[in-house]
Design an enzyme around this catalytic site. Structure first.
Site, PDB file in Angstrom:
ATOM      1  N   SER A  44      63.532  26.141   8.169  1.00  0.00           N
ATOM      2  CA  SER A  44      64.220  27.373   8.547  1.00  0.00           C
ATOM      3  C   SER A  44      64.509  28.257   7.342  1.00  0.00           C
ATOM      4  O   SER A  44      65.540  28.897   7.275  1.00  0.00           O
ATOM      5  CB  SER A  44      65.522  27.030   9.263  1.00  0.00           C
ATOM      6  OG  SER A  44      66.280  26.125   8.494  1.00  0.00           O
ATOM      7  N   CYS A  45      63.595  28.297   6.376  1.00  0.00           N
ATOM      8  CA  CYS A  45      63.815  29.062   5.156  1.00  0.00           C
ATOM      9  C   CYS A  45      63.503  30.545   5.362  1.00  0.00           C
ATOM     10  O   CYS A  45      62.847  30.926   6.314  1.00  0.00           O
ATOM     11  CB  CYS A  45      62.948  28.513   4.034  1.00  0.00           C
ATOM     12  SG  CYS A  45      63.093  26.715   3.820  1.00  0.00           S
ATOM     13  N   THR A  46      63.990  31.362   4.426  1.00  0.00           N
ATOM     14  CA  THR A  46      63.713  32.796   4.424  1.00  0.00           C
ATOM     15  C   THR A  46      63.367  33.198   3.001  1.00  0.00           C
ATOM     16  O   THR A  46      64.062  32.819   2.059  1.00  0.00           O
ATOM     17  CB  THR A  46      64.930  33.605   4.887  1.00  0.00           C
ATOM     18  OG1 THR A  46      65.375  33.109   6.155  1.00  0.00           O
ATOM     19  CG2 THR A  46      64.594  35.076   5.013  1.00  0.00           C
ATOM     20  N   ASP A  58      65.594  31.143   0.417  1.00  0.00           N
ATOM     21  CA  ASP A  58      66.645  30.240   0.877  1.00  0.00           C
ATOM     22  C   ASP A  58      65.991  28.950   1.340  1.00  0.00           C
ATOM     23  O   ASP A  58      65.105  28.975   2.202  1.00  0.00           O
ATOM     24  CB  ASP A  58      67.384  30.848   2.078  1.00  0.00           C
ATOM     25  CG  ASP A  58      68.238  32.038   1.690  1.00  0.00           C
ATOM     26  OD1 ASP A  58      68.452  32.239   0.482  1.00  0.00           O
ATOM     27  OD2 ASP A  58      68.676  32.762   2.593  1.00  0.00           O
ATOM     28  N   GLU A  67      57.852  28.022   2.310  1.00  0.00           N
ATOM     29  CA  GLU A  67      58.362  28.668   3.517  1.00  0.00           C
ATOM     30  C   GLU A  67      57.616  28.052   4.700  1.00  0.00           C
ATOM     31  O   GLU A  67      56.412  28.251   4.858  1.00  0.00           O
ATOM     32  CB  GLU A  67      58.088  30.172   3.437  1.00  0.00           C
ATOM     33  CG  GLU A  67      58.601  30.976   4.580  1.00  0.00           C
ATOM     34  CD  GLU A  67      60.093  31.166   4.518  1.00  0.00           C
ATOM     35  OE1 GLU A  67      60.687  31.439   5.577  1.00  0.00           O
ATOM     36  OE2 GLU A  67      60.680  31.046   3.415  1.00  0.00           O
TER      37      GLU A  67
END
Length: 480
Positions: A10-12, A31, A104
């Site tokens: 669930s990275c950004t 993130d 990602e």
């Protein structure tokens, strides 16, 4: 081991070219989130050394021979006590000022995976940084090395990987078991990357701006995968374009582009938002921080319900960037207005990103602060990771009561960090090159010590207020 899909799902990410930043830096940032609220992280530096080994991933089992000299690099690996086995170095900068962020997590459609399945025991997120970053001197070399490895060994995941040096920023996507493509971010552009394929049209004749698997074009043609043969749109060929993407992923792109191109109107659920944008104003580190620690602030979709009147349904409609699964956020900045020996800075934020600060660390170093090197199985506020995680636990139940004090603390830490950079740059400019590593190592320790001190003071203040604000109080006469 059957895994096929990252635990960090669930990275950004955000990437910015040097002509789009306020000071001419290149920036890649991400993130790192986890499926659970606990995924202990550390910050370490690994020295240059000669490699003569067979690397074996504890996570995927892939075996890869490593030989030759490898340079020094920083990373934010999992703590040894972490239940997820493997290195998971994630994000760092090497001694040649090449930055890498991996990865990602993304998704590929079933049609493409049917023709080139994900590879059990392939190269996955846990090992990419270790296999690439010590052995490259430019961002372009990073793309080429990782691409060659993916073609040879395959991957068990679909991922996006960012590279940067002082001149170029690249985004690399694995589209299937052995297929990949990478695009250089134009100098005057930025890109927002949630958990979906984002690269669009590929020009196979433009080697300055595109790199790709040797089999990519023939693979797509042979298996009739291109829905629009008039162009080669990587996102449309390999991406998922699912209903879930419209609520979990595209709103994050929408919000980032809303921040940096506010004049453009878009639907948060649109799957046609462009990969690349030219910002309406130059982007600063603080802007990247604001995006990576955001939660749809100022819109009806803010789950905190802070400044806009959204219904409960609207507040829970889209997946926020800041949420309880936040673990480690890094902004990798390569500056162009100072000597290369102290041009690279790794801004690190552990915990719940909208409560904790980004701390600037120079990367020409031989050691990292002690409290950033440990994150055991038990909660310990002498660990930077656990200190910031504890802060989140204290703030969340009284968010609206505490958030102003938290924001003041974050702003003061940011101002302090920038003051430190000015001071350290000025002192570093007067030193000999062979003195800089020791000087910058000690300077980082002092920076971390001050921010740690301020964080403990904030925790003390908030805990005391919470104790005095308990609803389980009873005074003489309360029943009268």
């Amino acid at each position: 081991m059957e895994h096929f899909g990252s635990f960090h799902s669930s990275c950004t990410a955000m990437l910015v070219g040097k002509k789009a930043t306020i000071d001419g830096s290149t920036i890649i940032a991400r993130d790192e989130d986890g499926e659970s609220g606990i995924n202990q992280k550390t910050f370490k530096v690994f020295p240059a050394r000669d490699y003569d080994e067979e690397f074996v991933s504890e996570y995927s089992g892939v075996k890869i021979p490593l030989h030759g000299h490898g340079c020094r690099f920083t990373a934010t690996p999992n703590a040894q006590e972490n239940e997820i086995k493997g290195r998971w170095d994630e994000q760092g900068i090497n001694e040649y000022n090449v930055a890498m962020s991996a990865t990602e997590t993304e998704g590929t459609n079933a049609r493409c995976l049917g023709h080139d399945p994900l590879v059990k025991n392939g190269i996955d997120e846990d090992s990419m940084l270790y296999l690439v970053l010590p052995f490259i001197k430019t961002a372009r070399e990073g793309v080429a090395r990782l691409g060659k490895l993916i073609e040879q060994y395959g991957t068990g995941e679909c991922n996006g990987i960012a590279f940067a040096d002082q001149d170029e920023v690249w985004y690399f996507e694995t589209g299937a078991g052995h297929q990949w493509a990478a695009q250089r971010i134009p100098d005057d552009c930025y890109a927002i990357c949630p958990n979906i394929m984002v690269i669009e049209e590929i020009d196979f004749n433009d080697s300055d701006n595109f790199m790709f698997a040797s089999t990519l074009k023939s693979f797509v043609e042979k298996n009739h995968l291109n829905p629009d043969p008039t162009t080669f749109n990587y996102r449309n060929i390999f991406g998922t374009q699912s209903e879930a993407d419209s609520y979990y992923n595209t709103p994050r792109t929408w919000y980032g582009q809303k921040l940096f191109n506010p004049s453009i109107e878009q639907d948060p659920t649109s799957q046609n938002m462009p990969f690349l944008r030219r910002p309406e104003k130059k982007i600063a580190i603080e802007d990247v921080e604001a995006f990576l620690s955001s939660h749809y602030n100022g819109t009806p979709y803010d789950p905190m319900g802070t400044f806009a009147s959204g219904t409960r349904e609207e507040q829970r409609k889209f997946r926020s960037i800041s949420l309880d699964r936040n673990q480690s956020s890094c902004i990798l900045q390569i500056r162009n207005h100072v000597p290369k020996e102290f041009a690279a800075i790794q801004w690190i934020n552990f915990g719940f990103y909208c409560y904790s600060p980004y701390v600037p660390f120079y990367t020409n170093i031989s050691d990292t602060p002690a409290n950033y090197q440990k994150a055991g199985a038990e909660v310990d506020t002498n660990s930077a990771y656990w200190m910031y995680k504890t802060l989140a636990v204290v703030v969340e139940p009284r968010y609206h009561k505490f958030i102003n004090e938290v924001n003041e603390y974050r702003d003061s830490c940011q101002s302090f960090g920038l003051q430190r950079i000015d001071q350290i740059d000025q002192q570093a400019a007067e030193l000999e090159v062979d003195e800089l590593n020791n000087f910058l190592t000690k300077a980082n320790l002092q920076t971390a010590a001050e921010v740690t001190k301020r964080t403990h003071a904030l925790l003390s203040s908030l805990i005391k207020q919470s104790l005095l604000d308990s609803k389980y109080q009873f005074e003489l006469g309360d029943n009268l």
